[in-house]
Design an enzyme around this catalytic site. Sequence first.
Site, PDB file in Angstrom:
ATOM      1  N   LYS A 177     -24.210  45.136  53.396  1.00  0.00           N
ATOM      2  CA  LYS A 177     -24.344  43.861  52.673  1.00  0.00           C
ATOM      3  C   LYS A 177     -23.456  43.995  51.434  1.00  0.00           C
ATOM      4  O   LYS A 177     -23.888  43.764  50.296  1.00  0.00           O
ATOM      5  CB  LYS A 177     -25.833  43.641  52.315  1.00  0.00           C
ATOM      6  N   ASP A 210     -27.315  40.748  57.920  1.00  0.00           N
ATOM      7  CA  ASP A 210     -28.037  39.551  58.390  1.00  0.00           C
ATOM      8  C   ASP A 210     -27.359  38.967  59.622  1.00  0.00           C
ATOM      9  O   ASP A 210     -28.004  38.607  60.610  1.00  0.00           O
ATOM     10  CB  ASP A 210     -28.201  38.503  57.271  1.00  0.00           C
ATOM     11  N   ASP A 234     -33.957  51.147  59.371  1.00  0.00           N
ATOM     12  CA  ASP A 234     -35.389  51.043  59.658  1.00  0.00           C
ATOM     13  C   ASP A 234     -35.685  49.690  60.290  1.00  0.00           C
ATOM     14  O   ASP A 234     -36.342  49.589  61.332  1.00  0.00           O
ATOM     15  CB  ASP A 234     -36.167  51.197  58.340  1.00  0.00           C
TER      16      ASP A 234
END
Length: 346
Positions: A177, A210, A234
């Site tokens: 990100k 995302d 995770d």
Amino acid sequence: MTKTHKITLIPGDGIGPEVSGAVVKIVEAAGAATGAAFEWHRFAAGAEAFETTGEYIPQALYNSIEENRVALKGPVTTPVGGGFPSINVTLRKKFELFANFRPVKSLPGLKTNYPNMDLIIVRENMEDLYAGLEHVVVPGVVQALKIITEKGSTRIARFAFEYAQKNGRKKVHAIHKANIMKLSDGLFLNCARKVAAEFPQITYAEHIVDNTCMQLVMNPYQYDILLTENLYGDILSDLCSAFVGGLGLVPGANLGTDCAIFEAVHGSAPDIAGKDMANPTALLQSAVLMLRHIGEDAAADRIQSGLEQVYREGATLTKDVGGKSGTKAFADAILQAMEMPRTVPA
Ligand code: ATP
């Protein structure tokens, strides 16, 4: 000649004792048939250990892992919002298990919306928001520190590319990100790019996390190896487990330079604990990774074939994957399949 392996065993809590009980039985049987023996050094951890020893991770457990260098670990509950720190995270840091390796591979016969999945998550295992550095700045304001280092990012990237090269994998996607976290995720990407340049035969790409979630659901087959920081790895692990039938299936290995701890991706699933409902496949496949790690490939192959036979036949599966059987019956079916392998129909 039979070789005896000393293995530290943490059965865990919740569904841990049920799945690890089943797995130990199957590993023992596979070893007996292939000339390997196991000496299990059992330890409690977490709340259970605290009751008897006053420590969440008893010193004897640390010593055992240090000596044996290999551990098989069931899930240990981490309290939410307070209480003691995660046992998993503490062990990963203590033994510098910097690489979390999670293969997401379909099992034969199991109907899912995404057949023939075969992707691998390589997750950095010690840094990021898992560094556990949180503090109250002033009442009502909390700061959590995201730690990303050049050393940590470079070695996890190198692990991913070396694995790809050794195992004929074609692509590595670094997940990030860095459009928002320009410095931290930016550093992670810079390190990945540098390592990627050493492996020109492996395709390297970068996807924003995302977008990766959307891309995974639309077309997971575009991915081969996902290289991630700790937290993204995770979250993506749980997402990817759904492609192959859920959390009951996906194994994991925590690897460092000296020690290795093998554990399933799932947690302690307290909702189904003690009900003979848990699927031991994820921990069993973690044990298969462990057997390969210690050079017992024949035992690993024997378990994998037995497991695949039971899935292919589909008569004795656990509820989470659409079956009607309990943990014990499923484990017995694998033991039987290992005894009497049937040839795969053409
Ligand atoms: P953690 O954050 O501790 O890793 P988690 O968020 O991954 O935990 P789990 O404890 O793994 O959550 O459980 C999520 C749900 O998945 C459980 O409620 C349970 O229904 C299901 N589940 C997890 N593991 C298994 C398993 N081995 N067999 C069957 N169902 C499972």
